[in-house]
Every structure is written in C-alpha cells, then in structure tokens.
Design a protein around this motif. Structure first.
Motif, PDB file in Angstrom:
ATOM      1  N   UNK A   1      85.181 -12.221  -8.709  1.00  0.00           N
ATOM      2  CA  UNK A   1      84.638 -11.022  -9.350  1.00  0.00           C
ATOM      3  C   UNK A   1      83.371 -11.371 -10.129  1.00  0.00           C
ATOM      4  N   UNK A   2      83.305 -12.629 -10.599  1.00  0.00           N
ATOM      5  CA  UNK A   2      82.166 -13.088 -11.408  1.00  0.00           C
ATOM      6  C   UNK A   2      81.782 -14.493 -10.961  1.00  0.00           C
ATOM      7  N   UNK A   3      80.475 -14.729 -10.830  1.00  0.00           N
ATOM      8  CA  UNK A   3      79.948 -16.081 -10.623  1.00  0.00           C
ATOM      9  C   UNK A   3      79.040 -16.391 -11.807  1.00  0.00           C
ATOM     10  N   UNK A   4      79.338 -17.483 -12.508  1.00  0.00           N
ATOM     11  CA  UNK A   4      78.466 -17.938 -13.604  1.00  0.00           C
ATOM     12  C   UNK A   4      77.780 -19.204 -13.119  1.00  0.00           C
ATOM     13  N   UNK A   5      76.488 -19.097 -12.853  1.00  0.00           N
ATOM     14  CA  UNK A   5      75.751 -20.229 -12.281  1.00  0.00           C
ATOM     15  C   UNK A   5      75.143 -21.092 -13.388  1.00  0.00           C
TER      16      UNK A   5
ATOM     17  N   UNK B   1      66.732 -21.952  -4.596  1.00  0.00           N
ATOM     18  CA  UNK B   1      67.438 -21.649  -3.346  1.00  0.00           C
ATOM     19  C   UNK B   1      68.908 -21.323  -3.588  1.00  0.00           C
ATOM     20  N   UNK B   2      69.571 -22.093  -4.452  1.00  0.00           N
ATOM     21  CA  UNK B   2      70.981 -21.821  -4.747  1.00  0.00           C
ATOM     22  C   UNK B   2      71.155 -20.399  -5.287  1.00  0.00           C
ATOM     23  N   UNK B   3      70.253 -19.975  -6.165  1.00  0.00           N
ATOM     24  CA  UNK B   3      70.336 -18.618  -6.720  1.00  0.00           C
ATOM     25  C   UNK B   3      70.146 -17.575  -5.616  1.00  0.00           C
ATOM     26  N   UNK B   4      69.257 -17.867  -4.677  1.00  0.00           N
ATOM     27  CA  UNK B   4      69.065 -16.945  -3.541  1.00  0.00           C
ATOM     28  C   UNK B   4      70.347 -16.847  -2.718  1.00  0.00           C
ATOM     29  N   UNK B   5      70.995 -17.983  -2.479  1.00  0.00           N
ATOM     30  CA  UNK B   5      72.235 -17.966  -1.687  1.00  0.00           C
ATOM     31  C   UNK B   5      73.345 -17.211  -2.415  1.00  0.00           C
ATOM     32  N   UNK B   6      73.449 -17.425  -3.715  1.00  0.00           N
ATOM     33  CA  UNK B   6      74.464 -16.719  -4.503  1.00  0.00           C
ATOM     34  C   UNK B   6      74.191 -15.215  -4.499  1.00  0.00           C
ATOM     35  N   UNK B   7      72.909 -14.858  -4.568  1.00  0.00           N
ATOM     36  CA  UNK B   7      72.525 -13.444  -4.537  1.00  0.00           C
ATOM     37  C   UNK B   7      72.856 -12.821  -3.184  1.00  0.00           C
ATOM     38  N   UNK B   8      72.587 -13.565  -2.115  1.00  0.00           N
ATOM     39  CA  UNK B   8      72.915 -13.068  -0.773  1.00  0.00           C
ATOM     40  C   UNK B   8      74.421 -12.866  -0.630  1.00  0.00           C
TER      41      UNK B   8
ATOM     42  N   UNK C   1      59.518 -26.801 -13.628  1.00  0.00           N
ATOM     43  CA  UNK C   1      60.852 -26.390 -14.090  1.00  0.00           C
ATOM     44  C   UNK C   1      60.824 -24.926 -14.541  1.00  0.00           C
ATOM     45  N   UNK C   2      59.872 -24.586 -15.420  1.00  0.00           N
ATOM     46  CA  UNK C   2      59.768 -23.212 -15.902  1.00  0.00           C
ATOM     47  C   UNK C   2      59.524 -22.234 -14.771  1.00  0.00           C
ATOM     48  N   UNK C   3      58.668 -22.628 -13.826  1.00  0.00           N
ATOM     49  CA  UNK C   3      58.377 -21.774 -12.677  1.00  0.00           C
ATOM     50  C   UNK C   3      59.627 -21.551 -11.827  1.00  0.00           C
ATOM     51  N   UNK C   4      60.402 -22.622 -11.607  1.00  0.00           N
ATOM     52  CA  UNK C   4      61.614 -22.506 -10.784  1.00  0.00           C
ATOM     53  C   UNK C   4      62.617 -21.544 -11.418  1.00  0.00           C
ATOM     54  N   UNK C   5      62.746 -21.600 -12.729  1.00  0.00           N
ATOM     55  CA  UNK C   5      63.698 -20.705 -13.404  1.00  0.00           C
ATOM     56  C   UNK C   5      63.191 -19.253 -13.381  1.00  0.00           C
ATOM     57  N   UNK C   6      61.883 -19.084 -13.488  1.00  0.00           N
ATOM     58  CA  UNK C   6      61.312 -17.739 -13.390  1.00  0.00           C
ATOM     59  C   UNK C   6      61.500 -17.181 -11.982  1.00  0.00           C
ATOM     60  N   UNK C   7      61.306 -18.012 -10.976  1.00  0.00           N
ATOM     61  CA  UNK C   7      61.515 -17.569  -9.588  1.00  0.00           C
ATOM     62  C   UNK C   7      62.960 -17.135  -9.361  1.00  0.00           C
ATOM     63  N   UNK C   8      63.893 -17.865  -9.960  1.00  0.00           N
ATOM     64  CA  UNK C   8      65.305 -17.497  -9.803  1.00  0.00           C
ATOM     65  C   UNK C   8      65.597 -16.159 -10.490  1.00  0.00           C
ATOM     66  N   UNK C   9      64.961 -15.918 -11.631  1.00  0.00           N
ATOM     67  CA  UNK C   9      65.118 -14.627 -12.304  1.00  0.00           C
ATOM     68  C   UNK C   9      64.613 -13.494 -11.404  1.00  0.00           C
ATOM     69  N   UNK C  10      63.458 -13.723 -10.786  1.00  0.00           N
ATOM     70  CA  UNK C  10      62.838 -12.682  -9.960  1.00  0.00           C
ATOM     71  C   UNK C  10      63.710 -12.345  -8.745  1.00  0.00           C
ATOM     72  N   UNK C  11      64.352 -13.365  -8.167  1.00  0.00           N
ATOM     73  CA  UNK C  11      65.265 -13.126  -7.039  1.00  0.00           C
ATOM     74  C   UNK C  11      66.347 -12.129  -7.450  1.00  0.00           C
ATOM     75  N   UNK C  12      66.915 -12.337  -8.619  1.00  0.00           N
ATOM     76  CA  UNK C  12      67.968 -11.442  -9.107  1.00  0.00           C
ATOM     77  C   UNK C  12      67.427 -10.058  -9.423  1.00  0.00           C
ATOM     78  N   UNK C  13      66.287 -10.016 -10.102  1.00  0.00           N
ATOM     79  CA  UNK C  13      65.735  -8.730 -10.532  1.00  0.00           C
ATOM     80  C   UNK C  13      65.267  -7.879  -9.356  1.00  0.00           C
ATOM     81  N   UNK C  14      64.887  -8.546  -8.262  1.00  0.00           N
ATOM     82  CA  UNK C  14      64.451  -7.811  -7.069  1.00  0.00           C
ATOM     83  C   UNK C  14      65.622  -7.421  -6.156  1.00  0.00           C
ATOM     84  N   UNK C  15      66.824  -7.868  -6.503  1.00  0.00           N
ATOM     85  CA  UNK C  15      68.002  -7.596  -5.679  1.00  0.00           C
ATOM     86  C   UNK C  15      68.736  -6.346  -6.172  1.00  0.00           C
TER      87      UNK C  15
END
Length: 303
Positions: free
Chosen positions: A68-72, A95-102, A139-153
């Motif tokens: 029901x919940x994934x805490x990454x 990439x892991x965040x993208x897979x979890x989002x998918x 590092x900062x860019x990678x974390x921002x990219x992961x945020x954007x994946x979620x926000x665009x989903x």
C-alpha cells in the motif's frame, strides 16, 4: 493492516523506520528491501535481499508483495562520490525512482521519496517547498530529477526533503556528522570544520516520524523536514562537543574554498517548516534538544 515496503532498509533512515513502524505491528506489515544480508538486528519483519539497480528484480518483488506504501530511502548520498560516479548515482537516485513510479502507476500505492536541501543553490536560505531549485552538484541534480519524475506522474506521491541527517542504528554502514565529530574528539584528534556553510541538521528519529505521519495522513506533495536551528557546520560541531563534554578547542575552522571538494555545496540552506508543522503535525525541534535526546538514546542503548 497496511503493507509497507521500505527500500534501503539497511540504511540509517531505513533501520530507524523499521524500529518505529514495528512498534505498531497490528497496523503495518513491514517489508525491508536492500542488498545483501539484513543488517537491522531484527527478525520481526519480512526482509528481501534485492539488487535495487535491477529493474526486473525490483518489479518482481513489488508485484509479489503488492504494498500500500513504498518508502524509498535508498540513495547514493556521498556528494563527492556522486560527482565521480555519475552513472551509478543516476541509476540509484533517478532510475530506481522511475521504476517505483512505473510500478505504482494505476495503483492505489503511496510512493514516498526522500529528497534533499542540495536541490537548492544556497543563495537564499530558509527555503519553502515552492522555491525554485537550482542544484550545484550531480547529487543535487539527481534528487531533483527524481522529484520531477514523481511530480509529472499520476501516482500518489509524497516528497520529504531533509538536511544533514544524523543518528545511530544497529549496524552502521557509514558515519554521519555527529558520530564523526564525537569519535574524532574522543580520540583527541584535531579536525577542520567548514565555517561558511549553514545547515539545519535533522535527527533521523524525527525524520522517521515525519515519514510515518505522511503515511498515516496519506498526504500528497512536498514537505520540508529538519530542525529549526540554522547553524554553520563549525557551530554544529561545537554544539556536538559541548553536548558530549568534549574539547571544542580541537575544532579548527576552515573555509569551503580551502577544502577543494570535488562537488560544489550550497552555502546556506535551511527550511521554512510551516507547512510540515501545520499539515503533518510534526513537532518542530531545535538541534540542541535533538542532540541531547540522541545522547540519552545512545547512552541507554549501550547499557
């Protein structure tokens, strides 16, 4: 009973979350995912050894559990290492965040992602959730990219940004600022500490509580989690010395430019915690009281 998956369950936050959620075993069925052996010292949850950089493996495990919940909490967080090993950083942090989002797409799964103050450039400080990011490092860019994946989903996502996390758990794979300063001063070692970078340190137990509150309240969006004390790294180290009755004269201030670090750091971050306090109901604490609580915890644990 809510099925909760914690990715990176062997890490500092991962183990802290296990210790918190397993106090409520009537409410949560907890699954820990990490590479290698279970390092939490606990056997009262389901541990799955999984390579989190393998999409098919990750997806197969999640399909079997149906959480029901994934805490990454899994991430590459060594800022200089991320600058050197950009591809490895991107795989784990993006990439892991993208897979979890998918996986979560089209399901009722809440996906919680941990992010960082390093998405900001440090020119402003006291950042609100809505302030414009401008990362200075990979590092900062990678974390921002992961945020954007979620926000665009279209998934039910929660992003918790945090700062300079410290604490102690059963089996530590790496240190943190409090343990490093404490251990160094206990050995009588002089250490150089930057005096021109400012942060709001975060006690891991407070961060774990923020995750639980965000899960229980099923909130969506971005939240900032830290103490409310904006201090230079040198002031943080001095407070550690004072709290643990160690010699602050062993601390030598130094400028960031003299360190010649591979990755650029933001000069001043810090968070506006208004939204987190009002929506999550997370108590706002200062560094001095958190540090005292941490001292009492490790003293008790060692008895």
């Amino acid at each position: 009973m809510k099925k909760v998956v914690i990715t990176g369950s062997n890490g500092l936050l991962g183990q802290s979350l296990l210790n918190l959620l397993l106090q409520f075993q009537e409410d949560y069925e907890v699954f820990g995912l990490a590479r290698g052996e279970n390092r939490s010292g606990r056997s009262d949850f389901t541990y799955v050894s999984v390579d989190l950089t393998d999409k098919l493996n990750v997806n197969a495990v999640l399909e079997r559990i149906a959480p029901a919940v994934i805490i990454n909490t899994a991430a590459m967080t060594n800022v200089d290492q991320c600058e050197i090993e950009k591809e490895a950083c991107t795989i784990l942090n993006v990439d892991l965040v993208r897979w979890l989002t998918e996986y979560a797409s089209g399901k009722q799964t809440q996906l919680m992602q941990l992010s960082t103050d390093f998405i900001f450039d440090g020119k402003q400080g006291n950042y609100k959730e809505t302030d414009m990011p401008n990362p200075l490092s990979h590092y900062g860019l990678s974390k921002l990219q992961s945020e954007k994946i979620l926000q665009d989903s279209k998934v039910h996502y929660t992003i918790l940004r945090t700062i300079l996390v410290y604490g102690s758990v059963y089996d530590m794979s790496r240190s943190n600022i409090v343990l490093w300063v404490k251990a160094s001063l206990e050995k009588g070692k002089k250490i150089t500490i930057v005096n021109d970078q400012f942060r709001m340190p975060t006690y891991v137990e407070n961060l774990a509580l923020a995750c639980k509150l965000a899960m229980d309240k099923e909130v969506k969006g971005v939240f900032h989690v830290s103490s409310d004390s904006l201090l230079s790294i040198f002031e943080i180290a001095t407070q550690i010395a004072t709290t643990f009755n160690l010699d602050p004269k062993l601390l030598v201030p130094i400028s960031s430019s003299a360190l010649n670090q591979r990755a650029q750091r933001p000069a001043k971050t810090g968070f506006d915690l208004t939204k987190t306090q009002s929506v999550l109901g997370l108590p706002i604490t200062n560094f001095a009281e958190d540090l005292q609580n941490f001292k009492e915890k490790i003293t008790y644990d060692s008895i």
